[in-house]
Design an enzyme around this catalytic site. Sequence first.
Site, mmCIF file in Angstrom:
data_model
loop_
_atom_site.group_PDB
_atom_site.id
_atom_site.type_symbol
_atom_site.label_atom_id
_atom_site.label_comp_id
_atom_site.label_asym_id
_atom_site.label_seq_id
_atom_site.Cartn_x
_atom_site.Cartn_y
_atom_site.Cartn_z
ATOM 1 N N ARG A 187 -21.781 14.361 -25.113
ATOM 2 C CA ARG A 187 -20.939 14.124 -23.938
ATOM 3 C C ARG A 187 -21.678 14.487 -22.659
ATOM 4 O O ARG A 187 -21.410 13.899 -21.602
ATOM 5 C CB ARG A 187 -19.673 14.988 -24.009
ATOM 6 N N ASP B 191 -19.485 26.996 -17.233
ATOM 7 C CA ASP B 191 -20.248 26.083 -18.090
ATOM 8 C C ASP B 191 -21.571 26.693 -18.579
ATOM 9 O O ASP B 191 -22.204 26.145 -19.481
ATOM 10 C CB ASP B 191 -20.542 24.771 -17.341
ATOM 11 N N LYS C 260 -23.908 15.353 -14.952
ATOM 12 C CA LYS C 260 -22.674 14.794 -15.521
ATOM 13 C C LYS C 260 -21.498 14.998 -14.569
ATOM 14 O O LYS C 260 -20.750 14.062 -14.282
ATOM 15 C CB LYS C 260 -22.356 15.474 -16.861
ATOM 16 N N ASN C 261 -21.348 16.226 -14.072
ATOM 17 C CA ASN C 261 -20.156 16.520 -13.280
ATOM 18 C C ASN C 261 -20.196 15.887 -11.899
ATOM 19 O O ASN C 261 -19.211 15.930 -11.161
ATOM 20 C CB ASN C 261 -19.951 18.032 -13.166
ATOM 21 N N ARG D 283 -5.596 22.358 -19.861
ATOM 22 C CA ARG D 283 -6.249 21.929 -18.619
ATOM 23 C C ARG D 283 -5.256 21.087 -17.824
ATOM 24 O O ARG D 283 -5.304 19.870 -17.832
ATOM 25 C CB ARG D 283 -7.535 21.149 -18.927
ATOM 26 N N CYS E 115 -7.417 19.701 -26.335
ATOM 27 C CA CYS E 115 -7.340 21.102 -25.925
ATOM 28 C C CYS E 115 -8.612 21.764 -26.401
ATOM 29 O O CYS E 115 -8.648 22.449 -27.398
ATOM 30 C CB CYS E 115 -6.127 21.770 -26.544
HETATM 31 C C1 UD1 Z 1 -14.801 20.955 -13.738
HETATM 32 C C2 UD1 Z 1 -16.007 20.592 -14.551
HETATM 33 C C3 UD1 Z 1 -16.145 21.506 -15.759
HETATM 34 C C4 UD1 Z 1 -16.131 22.969 -15.311
HETATM 35 C C5 UD1 Z 1 -14.926 23.245 -14.429
HETATM 36 C C6 UD1 Z 1 -14.923 24.641 -13.834
HETATM 37 C C7 UD1 Z 1 -16.235 18.202 -14.185
HETATM 38 C C8 UD1 Z 1 -16.185 16.841 -14.757
HETATM 39 N N1 UD1 Z 1 -15.889 19.222 -14.996
HETATM 40 O O1 UD1 Z 1 -13.662 20.756 -14.566
HETATM 41 O O2 UD1 Z 1 -17.379 21.210 -16.417
HETATM 42 O O3 UD1 Z 1 -16.063 23.792 -16.449
HETATM 43 O O4 UD1 Z 1 -14.895 22.316 -13.328
HETATM 44 O O5 UD1 Z 1 -16.090 24.852 -13.106
HETATM 45 O O6 UD1 Z 1 -16.620 18.403 -13.051
HETATM 46 N N2 UD1 Z 1 -6.252 24.034 -12.920
HETATM 47 C C9 UD1 Z 1 -4.882 24.076 -12.803
HETATM 48 N N3 UD1 Z 1 -4.250 22.957 -12.332
HETATM 49 C C10 UD1 Z 1 -4.917 21.827 -11.978
HETATM 50 C C11 UD1 Z 1 -6.321 21.800 -12.113
HETATM 51 C C12 UD1 Z 1 -6.963 22.933 -12.584
HETATM 52 O O7 UD1 Z 1 -4.232 25.074 -13.111
HETATM 53 O O8 UD1 Z 1 -4.284 20.848 -11.559
HETATM 54 C C13 UD1 Z 1 -6.974 25.235 -13.448
HETATM 55 C C14 UD1 Z 1 -7.675 24.967 -14.773
HETATM 56 O O9 UD1 Z 1 -6.803 25.157 -15.858
HETATM 57 C C15 UD1 Z 1 -8.797 25.981 -14.756
HETATM 58 C C16 UD1 Z 1 -9.152 26.064 -13.274
HETATM 59 O O10 UD1 Z 1 -8.048 25.532 -12.574
HETATM 60 O O11 UD1 Z 1 -8.323 27.224 -15.174
HETATM 61 C C17 UD1 Z 1 -10.414 25.320 -12.894
HETATM 62 O O12 UD1 Z 1 -10.289 23.967 -13.277
HETATM 63 P P1 UD1 Z 1 -11.035 22.788 -12.488
HETATM 64 O O13 UD1 Z 1 -11.886 23.359 -11.408
HETATM 65 O O14 UD1 Z 1 -9.997 21.797 -12.096
HETATM 66 O O15 UD1 Z 1 -11.941 22.187 -13.615
HETATM 67 P P2 UD1 Z 1 -12.215 20.675 -13.932
HETATM 68 O O16 UD1 Z 1 -12.270 19.896 -12.661
HETATM 69 O O17 UD1 Z 1 -11.298 20.233 -15.018
#
Ligand code: UD1
Length: 418
Positions: free
Chosen positions: A397, A305, A22-23, A121, A116
């Site tokens: 999902r 995850d 998925k990711n 996020r 949320c």
């Molecule tokens: C992706 C994965 C999700 C997984 C996560 C962490 C996909 C589609 N989803 O989510 O399944 O749980 O990585 O391994 O690939 N953050 C900020 N600002 C930003 C972006 C992120 O503060 O602009 C923080 C987030 O709140 C979180 C951390 O960074 O605490 C990691 O988030 P991120 O790696 O961005 O996760 P996703 O890409 O949303």
Amino acid sequence: MSQLLARGGRRLEGEVAVQGAKNSVLPILAATLLTGDQVELRGCPRLRDVDASIRILETLGCTARWEGTSLVVDTAGLKGWVISDVLMREMRSSAIFLGAILARCGRAEISYPGGCELGPRPIDLHLSGLRTLGTEIQESGGVLRCEAPRLSGECVVLSLPSVGATENLMLAACGAEGTTTIVGAALEPEILDLQNFLNACGAKVSGAGTSTVSIEGKRPLHGCSYEIMPDRVAAATYLCALAAAGGDIYLRRAREEHFAAVTAALREAGCEIEDDGQGIRCACNRRLQRVRPVRTAPYPGFPTDAQAVLMAALLRSQGATVFEETIFENRYRHVDELIRMGADIRTAGRVAVVAGVDRLHGAPVRCTDLRGGAALCVAALAAEGETAVGEISHIDRGYEDIARDLQALGADISRLDQ
Ligand code: UD1
């Protein structure tokens, strides 16, 4: 309302092929926009989030059709640059379309991805990186109006290794003049899969899998046929199901190097695990032991995850295991549901302590989020009696058909669609 009905107590035995990730497929679906051509994605998982991505592509003027297990996407007809609020709210990773639309159209309009589920996020790192590449972003009423008539390659430093921000910037950088360097990039295997996909389309991206990713922009891209990597979280889920229920299974396509922190914890708990290059065999024939504290961390650390499914596997272990969730603020929502099944879990902020119990019992439970829902299925296989898992649209999902896969592994679980 659909639900899953499971009866625990059966040893698992059997073999299953792990679905596409998925990711990995979600950012790759956004990346298809860059090609303006036809792309075949082989082993594309049929997921609710993939359907949501297809709807986004269609509203932008592109087409997508299934051919067996392949999804054929054609982005030649791209004419729009706006993603509606309704579509943005359907799926959190819709934000990754921003970089691709900007690269192709020079402008984009999206709203904040909603909801949320696991706590806040934010996408601030995505936006500040895109600004560094030359995007002007105006925000009003939750709508982001982005203009980038001329993106230019720059060095973008990420203050934390965000998976989504790394991917978004890789896509935008493909449309930028010159070379972009992302410093502090996420290291997840799905980033490497995105790099491999982009390069198969004619891009020049290097460094994925390390903390510095370089993208040479403005190269002419074309379509390709590409096989999506196996889903390491689905694989981790099925290994945890085996650990919970006992038995001997084989997961075709699974690759241990993608989630070695999970297999290390399962070995410590008492599972035997072997990667033969084609898949993973896992056997477990005794009561699990507690493991050392499990602290979630960016790759190659323990994946957030897989936190819920490992917790579910350890509910009947000997001794107590401490979990510390460092990525998301609200990732213990499944705990109350597990407690209904007889689990002994205490949480305090980001810490949860799981004390192994002798027996779990079936109960009506509800999915609170995607991986928390999978954890309920894992626990159900170790519980006496019947568990009815409700609100399984969360599970849809990210899992193609969790009941089909667990059945193939010998579990007593079925889906009831009403
Ligand atoms: C992706 C994965 C999700 C997984 C996560 C962490 C996909 C589609 N989803 O989510 O399944 O749980 O990585 O391994 O690939 N953050 C900020 N600002 C930003 C972006 C992120 O503060 O602009 C923080 C987030 O709140 C979180 C951390 O960074 O605490 C990691 O988030 P991120 O790696 O961005 O996760 P996703 O890409 O949303």
